[in-house]
Design an enzyme around this catalytic site. Structure first.
Site, PDB file in Angstrom:
ATOM      1  N   ARG A  24      71.107  44.942  41.848  1.00  0.00           N
ATOM      2  CA  ARG A  24      71.656  44.800  43.026  1.00  0.00           C
ATOM      3  C   ARG A  24      71.340  43.973  43.930  1.00  0.00           C
ATOM      4  O   ARG A  24      71.196  42.928  43.124  1.00  0.00           O
ATOM      5  CB  ARG A  24      71.252  46.106  44.372  1.00  0.00           C
ATOM      6  CG  ARG A  24      71.178  47.358  43.679  1.00  0.00           C
ATOM      7  CD  ARG A  24      72.602  48.212  43.796  1.00  0.00           C
ATOM      8  NE  ARG A  24      72.873  47.545  45.820  1.00  0.00           N
ATOM      9  CZ  ARG A  24      71.851  48.505  47.637  1.00  0.00           C
ATOM     10  NH1 ARG A  24      71.499  49.558  46.810  1.00  0.00           N
ATOM     11  NH2 ARG A  24      72.197  47.958  47.817  1.00  0.00           N
TER      12      ARG A  24
ATOM     13  N   CYS B  79      82.635  57.468  45.864  1.00  0.00           N
ATOM     14  CA  CYS B  79      82.511  55.679  45.371  1.00  0.00           C
ATOM     15  C   CYS B  79      81.310  55.364  43.884  1.00  0.00           C
ATOM     16  O   CYS B  79      81.850  54.019  43.625  1.00  0.00           O
ATOM     17  CB  CYS B  79      82.172  54.843  47.190  1.00  0.00           C
ATOM     18  SG  CYS B  79      83.204  55.308  48.030  1.00  0.00           S
TER      19      CYS B  79
ATOM     20  N   ARG C 163      73.476  37.984  42.696  1.00  0.00           N
ATOM     21  CA  ARG C 163      73.275  38.140  41.923  1.00  0.00           C
ATOM     22  C   ARG C 163      73.620  36.601  41.172  1.00  0.00           C
ATOM     23  O   ARG C 163      73.405  36.977  39.755  1.00  0.00           O
ATOM     24  CB  ARG C 163      74.865  39.023  42.312  1.00  0.00           C
ATOM     25  CG  ARG C 163      74.372  40.740  42.482  1.00  0.00           C
ATOM     26  CD  ARG C 163      75.609  40.818  43.010  1.00  0.00           C
ATOM     27  NE  ARG C 163      75.296  42.433  43.299  1.00  0.00           N
ATOM     28  CZ  ARG C 163      75.909  43.239  43.292  1.00  0.00           C
ATOM     29  NH1 ARG C 163      76.966  43.415  42.986  1.00  0.00           N
ATOM     30  NH2 ARG C 163      75.762  44.287  43.924  1.00  0.00           N
TER      31      ARG C 163
ATOM     32  N   ARG D 170      81.624  52.205  37.496  1.00  0.00           N
ATOM     33  CA  ARG D 170      82.794  51.579  36.639  1.00  0.00           C
ATOM     34  C   ARG D 170      82.576  50.302  35.808  1.00  0.00           C
ATOM     35  O   ARG D 170      83.345  50.411  34.703  1.00  0.00           O
ATOM     36  CB  ARG D 170      83.168  51.232  38.159  1.00  0.00           C
ATOM     37  CG  ARG D 170      84.989  51.212  37.426  1.00  0.00           C
ATOM     38  CD  ARG D 170      85.262  51.027  39.304  1.00  0.00           C
ATOM     39  NE  ARG D 170      84.912  49.290  39.738  1.00  0.00           N
ATOM     40  CZ  ARG D 170      84.376  47.936  39.402  1.00  0.00           C
ATOM     41  NH1 ARG D 170      85.604  47.518  38.506  1.00  0.00           N
ATOM     42  NH2 ARG D 170      84.561  47.076  40.060  1.00  0.00           N
ATOM     43  N   ARG D 171      82.026  49.459  36.374  1.00  0.00           N
ATOM     44  CA  ARG D 171      81.754  48.581  35.557  1.00  0.00           C
ATOM     45  C   ARG D 171      81.192  48.035  34.055  1.00  0.00           C
ATOM     46  O   ARG D 171      81.834  48.088  33.175  1.00  0.00           O
ATOM     47  CB  ARG D 171      81.447  46.886  36.504  1.00  0.00           C
ATOM     48  CG  ARG D 171      82.509  46.420  37.162  1.00  0.00           C
ATOM     49  CD  ARG D 171      82.088  45.551  38.079  1.00  0.00           C
ATOM     50  NE  ARG D 171      82.729  45.172  39.558  1.00  0.00           N
ATOM     51  CZ  ARG D 171      82.485  44.108  39.961  1.00  0.00           C
ATOM     52  NH1 ARG D 171      81.111  44.399  40.766  1.00  0.00           N
ATOM     53  NH2 ARG D 171      83.076  44.150  41.730  1.00  0.00           N
TER      54      ARG D 171
ATOM     55  N   LYS E 242      86.770  49.058  49.531  1.00  0.00           N
ATOM     56  CA  LYS E 242      86.595  49.941  48.155  1.00  0.00           C
ATOM     57  C   LYS E 242      84.944  50.598  49.006  1.00  0.00           C
ATOM     58  O   LYS E 242      84.614  51.597  48.311  1.00  0.00           O
ATOM     59  CB  LYS E 242      86.089  49.259  47.560  1.00  0.00           C
ATOM     60  CG  LYS E 242      84.879  48.122  47.420  1.00  0.00           C
ATOM     61  CD  LYS E 242      85.443  47.352  46.230  1.00  0.00           C
ATOM     62  CE  LYS E 242      84.101  46.188  46.175  1.00  0.00           C
ATOM     63  NZ  LYS E 242      82.579  46.143  45.599  1.00  0.00           N
ATOM     64  N   ASP E 243      84.442  50.465  50.375  1.00  0.00           N
ATOM     65  CA  ASP E 243      83.153  50.623  50.505  1.00  0.00           C
ATOM     66  C   ASP E 243      82.925  52.183  51.397  1.00  0.00           C
ATOM     67  O   ASP E 243      82.837  52.757  51.492  1.00  0.00           O
ATOM     68  CB  ASP E 243      82.434  49.808  51.113  1.00  0.00           C
ATOM     69  CG  ASP E 243      81.810  49.023  50.551  1.00  0.00           C
ATOM     70  OD1 ASP E 243      81.756  49.022  49.003  1.00  0.00           O
ATOM     71  OD2 ASP E 243      81.384  48.144  51.415  1.00  0.00           O
TER      72      ASP E 243
END
Length: 328
Positions: free
Chosen positions: A160, A253, A166, A138-139, A90-91
């Site tokens: 981040r 992305c 997190r 997106r989330r 996904k990166d």
């Protein structure tokens, strides 16, 4: 004496695997290193590469999207400092990089997002005013849309940092929950910390989420062939469709785009590929969510065509106006 190894005459030398330095990157690169060693009969050593995305504390949309995590690795490949590199797929930008080839996409981990919340809470159990941390537009878009449709009051907070950082926001009480990729927790052996696995019906993952990309120099034909033994054709077809959707939407992305292709079986036979896509405004007020189903692709071109087809339908429904980051 002729050297019949698949990788030339330096069979005694370890292969050099370029990886980011984070715990997660090292864990997933370690898994790939073991598999490559089995395939090639060669030792594999990890070469740590620091990327700009690892040291910058700015949000991804401000520093150029998640491509910032792969640029330094690709430069190391092209310089010959490493023999191959492992990325979270996904990166990886959707545009191919000259001189490099995506040699393998191994079997995909769980592509879903998970919630790590205080007191073992699920998404539906979060209290009014709950603060949920995520660095992903997106989330944010999908969580806020879910909250709106279910009469929930939540606040999405941009964050981040690595997995420890997190989850630390929750442990310290600063946030009620954070959203992470299930695959990352699994590869770190920390799946037990997830308090809720988010259904793709609620939050579609990022295109390629849960999959790894093994990249090497296009000129290393023997290595390309050896790494290709780790490629999973079903995973490759699914992520090709997802990434073609992303590319056709002309989205970076870090844009609020989710996509998931899954294979559907009739009895024992896999006979269909379903592709779902979503684009939304980060406040969740507008969402374009669509799906399409087709035969299991027999080529990468077929898989990509499915992605482009769904993207065209989404653009016709107004998706373009919801994408904050457009490719130049």
């Amino acid at each position: 004496m002729t050297d019949n190894s698949p990788l030339g005459t330096d069979a005694a030398k370890p292969l050099r695997l370029g990886t980011r330095r984070s715990k997660l990157a090292m864990a997933q690169s370690g898994l790939v290193a073991e598999a490559v060693s089995e395939v090639t009969g060669r030792a594999v050593e990890l070469v740590e590469v620091t990327t700009y995305g690892d040291v910058s504390r700015e949000h991804l949309s401000q520093i150029g999207g998640t491509g910032v995590f792969v640029a330094a690795l690709r430069e190391a490949l092209l310089r010959g400092d490493v023999d191959f590199a492992v990325h979270s797929l996904k990166d990886l930008p959707t545009t191919p990089h000259e001189g490099l080839v995506l040699a393998a996409v191994p079997v995909r981990e769980d592509p879903r997002d998970v919630l790590v919340a205080r007191d073992g809470l699920t998404l539906g159990q979060l209290p009014s005013g709950a603060r949920i941390g995520t660095g992903s537009p997106r989330r944010m878009a999908q969580l806020n849309a879910y909250a709106r449709s279910h009469g929930l009051d939540i606040e999405t907070v941009p964050i981040r940092g690595n997995v420890d950082t997190r989850i630390g926001f929750v442990r310290s009480g600063e946030l009620d929950a954070v959203v992470l990729a299930a695959a990352g927790l699994s590869r770190l052996g920390r799946t037990g910390e997830a308090t809720d696995f988010l259904s793709p019906d609620t939050v579609l993952p990022a295109p390629g989420q849960g999959a790894l990309a093994i990249e090497c120099a296009a000129g290393s034909a023997d290595l390309v062939a050896a790494l290709g033994e780790l490629d999973d054709p079903y995973t490759r077809a699914a992520v090709t469709a997802e990434r073609a959707l992303l590319a056709a939407l002309e989205a970076g992305c870090s844009a609020p785009v989710g996509a998931l292709a899954d294979l559907r079986a009739d009895g024992q036979a896999v006979n269909e590929l379903r592709l779902r896509g979503v684009v939304g405004s980060t406040d969740g007020s507008s969402l374009v969510q669509m799906s399409t189903t087709g035969p299991v692709p027999t080529s990468q071109d077929d898989a990509a065509a499915l992605g482009r087809e769904l993207a065209a339908e989404m653009l016709a429904k107004g998706a373009a106006g919801l994408i904050g980051e457009r490719a130049l």
